[in-house]
Motif scaffolding. Sequence first.
Motif, mmCIF file in Angstrom:
data_model
loop_
_atom_site.group_PDB
_atom_site.id
_atom_site.type_symbol
_atom_site.label_atom_id
_atom_site.label_comp_id
_atom_site.label_asym_id
_atom_site.label_seq_id
_atom_site.Cartn_x
_atom_site.Cartn_y
_atom_site.Cartn_z
ATOM 1 N N MET B 1 0.836 -1.203 0.000
ATOM 2 C CA MET B 1 0.000 0.000 0.000
ATOM 3 C C MET B 1 0.873 1.256 0.000
ATOM 4 N N GLU B 2 0.430 2.266 -0.700
ATOM 5 C CA GLU B 2 1.219 3.479 -0.830
ATOM 6 C C GLU B 2 1.054 4.380 0.383
ATOM 7 N N ARG B 3 2.180 4.822 0.933
ATOM 8 C CA ARG B 3 2.105 5.720 2.086
ATOM 9 C C ARG B 3 1.983 7.163 1.619
ATOM 10 N N LEU B 4 0.983 7.861 2.126
ATOM 11 C CA LEU B 4 0.805 9.256 1.728
ATOM 12 C C LEU B 4 1.500 10.171 2.722
ATOM 13 N N LEU B 5 1.377 9.825 3.994
ATOM 14 C CA LEU B 5 1.978 10.654 5.036
ATOM 15 C C LEU B 5 2.702 9.748 6.011
ATOM 16 N N GLU B 6 3.923 10.151 6.368
ATOM 17 C CA GLU B 6 4.625 9.379 7.372
ATOM 18 C C GLU B 6 5.279 10.312 8.384
ATOM 19 N N VAL B 7 4.995 10.083 9.640
ATOM 20 C CA VAL B 7 5.581 10.883 10.708
ATOM 21 C C VAL B 7 6.558 9.990 11.455
ATOM 22 N N GLU B 8 7.825 10.460 11.549
ATOM 23 C CA GLU B 8 8.835 9.627 12.200
ATOM 24 C C GLU B 8 9.524 10.367 13.330
ATOM 25 N N ASP B 9 9.545 9.751 14.470
ATOM 26 C CA ASP B 9 10.314 10.215 15.621
ATOM 27 C C ASP B 9 10.146 11.714 15.892
ATOM 28 N N PHE B 29 3.906 7.337 13.085
ATOM 29 C CA PHE B 29 2.737 6.687 12.465
ATOM 30 C C PHE B 29 2.749 7.005 10.981
ATOM 31 N N HIS B 30 1.903 6.320 10.227
ATOM 32 C CA HIS B 30 1.772 6.663 8.818
ATOM 33 C C HIS B 30 0.318 6.536 8.404
ATOM 34 N N VAL B 31 -0.009 7.222 7.312
ATOM 35 C CA VAL B 31 -1.353 7.114 6.747
ATOM 36 C C VAL B 31 -1.196 6.654 5.314
ATOM 37 N N ASN B 32 -1.843 5.553 4.972
ATOM 38 C CA ASN B 32 -1.781 5.060 3.600
ATOM 39 C C ASN B 32 -2.748 5.823 2.710
ATOM 40 N N LYS B 33 -2.505 5.747 1.415
ATOM 41 C CA LYS B 33 -3.404 6.405 0.476
ATOM 42 C C LYS B 33 -4.799 5.787 0.580
ATOM 43 N N GLY B 34 -5.805 6.650 0.654
ATOM 44 C CA GLY B 34 -7.179 6.177 0.681
ATOM 45 C C GLY B 34 -7.607 5.549 1.994
ATOM 46 N N PHE B 72 5.530 13.798 3.140
ATOM 47 C CA PHE B 72 4.302 13.853 2.357
ATOM 48 C C PHE B 72 4.718 13.966 0.906
ATOM 49 N N GLU B 73 4.286 13.065 0.064
ATOM 50 C CA GLU B 73 4.699 13.045 -1.344
ATOM 51 C C GLU B 73 6.217 13.164 -1.472
ATOM 52 N N GLU B 74 6.918 12.398 -0.692
ATOM 53 C CA GLU B 74 8.376 12.306 -0.742
ATOM 54 C C GLU B 74 9.137 13.538 -0.260
ATOM 55 N N ASP B 75 8.422 14.543 0.227
ATOM 56 C CA ASP B 75 9.098 15.721 0.768
ATOM 57 C C ASP B 75 8.923 15.773 2.281
ATOM 58 N N ASP B 76 9.897 16.396 2.964
ATOM 59 C CA ASP B 76 9.748 16.590 4.399
ATOM 60 C C ASP B 76 9.077 17.944 4.642
ATOM 61 N N LEU B 77 7.825 17.888 5.086
ATOM 62 C CA LEU B 77 7.059 19.120 5.277
ATOM 63 C C LEU B 77 7.710 20.057 6.290
ATOM 64 N N LEU B 78 8.478 19.479 7.219
ATOM 65 C CA LEU B 78 9.078 20.312 8.260
ATOM 66 C C LEU B 78 10.129 21.267 7.698
ATOM 67 N N THR B 79 10.608 20.958 6.480
ATOM 68 C CA THR B 79 11.622 21.832 5.878
ATOM 69 C C THR B 79 10.985 22.887 4.968
ATOM 70 N N ASP B 206 -10.451 8.619 -3.175
ATOM 71 C CA ASP B 206 -9.277 8.020 -2.582
ATOM 72 C C ASP B 206 -8.582 8.975 -1.600
ATOM 73 N N THR B 207 -9.372 9.823 -0.971
ATOM 74 C CA THR B 207 -8.839 10.769 0.007
ATOM 75 C C THR B 207 -8.372 10.005 1.246
ATOM 76 N N SER B 208 -7.240 10.449 1.798
ATOM 77 C CA SER B 208 -6.806 9.869 3.068
ATOM 78 C C SER B 208 -7.259 10.781 4.194
ATOM 79 N N ILE B 209 -7.585 10.184 5.319
ATOM 80 C CA ILE B 209 -8.080 10.987 6.432
ATOM 81 C C ILE B 209 -7.348 10.604 7.707
ATOM 82 N N LEU B 210 -6.859 11.641 8.399
ATOM 83 C CA LEU B 210 -6.293 11.429 9.720
ATOM 84 C C LEU B 210 -7.291 12.053 10.681
ATOM 85 N N ILE B 211 -7.998 11.232 11.421
ATOM 86 C CA ILE B 211 -9.036 11.771 12.287
ATOM 87 C C ILE B 211 -8.614 11.623 13.744
ATOM 88 N N ILE B 212 -8.667 12.738 14.471
ATOM 89 C CA ILE B 212 -8.349 12.716 15.888
ATOM 90 C C ILE B 212 -9.669 12.741 16.641
#
Lengths: 319, 339
Positions: B1-9, B29-34, B72-79, B206-212
């Motif tokens: 499955m394709e990872r859309l978002l990945e948060v590491e450490d 954690f990570h969120v897969n596509k869809g 996210f999409e192979e880029d580090d959003l923090l940068t 195919d939207t991914s959702i991170l729900i808190i």
Amino acid sequence: MSDSLVDVQQVKKHFPIGGNQTLKAVDDISFSIQKGETLGLVGESGSGKSTLGRTIVGLEGATSGSITYKGKDVSTLGRKEARETNRTMQMIFQDPQASLNPRMKVMDIIAEGIDAHGLWKGKKRKERVFQLLERVGLQADHAKRYPHEFSGGQRQRIGIARALAVEPEFIVADEPISALDVSIQAQIVNLMEDLRQDSDLTYLFIAHDLGMVQHISDRIGVMYLGGMMELADSDQLFQETLHPYTQALLSANPVPDPAVTNSRERILLEGDPPSPVNPPSGCRFRTRCPHAMDICSEVVPEWKEQQAGHWVACHLYNE
Amino acid sequence: MERLLEVEDLHVSFKTYGGEVQAVRGVNFHVNKGEVLAIVGESGSGKSVTAKTIMGLLPKKVSRISSGVVTFEEDDLLTYSKKEMQKVKGSKISLISQDPMTSLNPTMKIGHQIDESLKLHTDLSKMERKSRVLELLTLVGIPNVEERYSQYPHELSGGMRQRVLIAVALACEPQLIIADEPTTALDVTIQAQILDLLKDLQQRLDTSILIITHDLGVVAEVAQRVAVMYAGVVVESGSVEEIFANPNHPYTWGLLGSIPKQRQDGARERLIPIEGTPPDLFSPPKGCPFAARCEYAMDICVEKMPDSTYLTTDHASKCWLNDSRAKKPKEVAMAGRSR
Ligand SMILES: Nc1ncnc2c1ncn2[C@@H]1O[C@H](COP(=O)(O)OP(=O)(O)OP(=O)(O)O)[C@@H](O)[C@H]1O
Ligand SMILES: Nc1ncnc2c1ncn2[C@@H]1O[C@H](COP(=O)(O)OP(=O)(O)OP(=O)(O)O)[C@@H](O)[C@H]1O
Ligand SMILES: [Mg+2]
Ligand SMILES: [Mg+2]
């Protein structure tokens, strides 16, 4: 009724919205709250629950009708009596973020009422605040911090501590636990129940979590589009549901079990809720009611005690 | 499955008058596509801070991200610079924040607030935008849309404000929606409608959702996977079925045990909260943060944070009870589950 603490009679709250129109947020509601009870209030978003709560504690003036507290019409109280009533009636607000002054430290926010009513000073005041913080599951050193430094659920508990600070007798709790995780919900609900037993507190508990409302309430009232549709003992409301709106509401309750979610049946309401500016004639629920009859558009159903303690406004139950 | 978002450490802290609050302490954690991932957990455990970090919304002056990568999409959003982030926001990722009143502009009609986002990210004409706004308001279950279009936030009920925020978030059909307690102020019928809407987006686009959320009913309804947070760390994660049927971490047992049971006999049962309070995040414990409240805590729990144990390929838990040297883990686990 002799032991009612709050008596609401034919209360309306209409907001002018321009163009000579009014939005009928609360439209002719009558019920009473007994001393020491928890009355749950549920109903669709926008049905007027917060407005009714705010009107009862005097944050909004009623457009018409009367609110009696401890046997006295609140609109006729003298200044001193009104001040005392202000202390004994407290509200926990639905939006904690907007109800906490961002420039004040938590200590002073919680002690706001204590100061206004000159209840405690100095060390006593401080101790009281620390004790309240602990009771809502926060820590004494949170008192030094500002509201924006807290999480959503922590802010909600600051609002609860503030309401409890002045030793109220009656609390309108507007969604007091909806931003809390289940374990802290349990802690707050237990705290509310303890206070009710120790200090004979009375609650109007507004919430949409039906499981929690059923758990905490002695009686439950159901609102729709500014009107009260049904009011009964909490178990009776679930077991002998009379009003078609209540039936639909109860059927949509999510259950925390993936096995159940896939199997139960929802009664879906057809159509949109009508505008509170021009509510339907007759019964306000008729446009979405699966049982609507001719009479429903012509006559406003009477608010009546169908069985002992079980009130309903619906033509299905009229001869 | 394709990872859309990945948060590491991820580590995030805040400077305050009383010291440094370590709000997020190594989140993964990570969120897969869809896919819909639900984050649940203790109030104050760092859920919203994690969401704000992903969106670049932390208060710059007082916050510090001491480590971590958000891919996210192979880029580090923090940068990302502020400008780069602005482009992503709303069009690719949107946030439904926890405080509707502060995220809406009090001086602007709600219709215009949704229109803003469309203006920024699409080339629809004025007419097209207006009808899209009305359509969005209808989608989130706001009745009498023409009337509501030109009202201000304070004229709406709590639940309507929350739905306006949802409409803003959906406006540009982003790939990822981060929804922080999106249904807390909503009654069950509208909640069901919003959850259906989210599920529909997920299936259709195919939207991914991170729900808190803290509502385990909502989790059961929409999510495929769950991450459970406590005191700034993810203590357990896995598929929804696994977490409900086979929870492993004692904190998760406590959460599941705190739900009011449906009463049959009418008796009022006392709810079971988890005893004690979460640790002080000014000086978090070096061991497992839940140890002080855990009925099953052993000496090691206070000393050292456990690593993840993989119970299945996708079900991980950080608990010393899973160590082969721990005493009778099975019996302990069974006792926990029957609560
Ligand atoms: N701006 C800030 N300054 C200082 N501390 C902060 C700030 N924002 C958050 N915190 C602290 O960080 C911790 C995590 O907060 P966060 O809002 O992420 O919690 P949460 O898991 O979303 O909780 P809830 O379920 O109550 O919303 C809390 O202890 C909070 O007090
Ligand atoms: N100050 C105001 N001016 C105009 N209309 C208002 C005002 N306050 C509330 N209303 C309207 O009154 C109606 C009832 O709102 P209220 O906030 O009481 O609903 P509620 O039942 O608490 O809903 P929710 O569950 O979403 O919080 C809504 O149609 C709302 O738009
Ligand atoms: Mg409300
Ligand atoms: Mg939060």
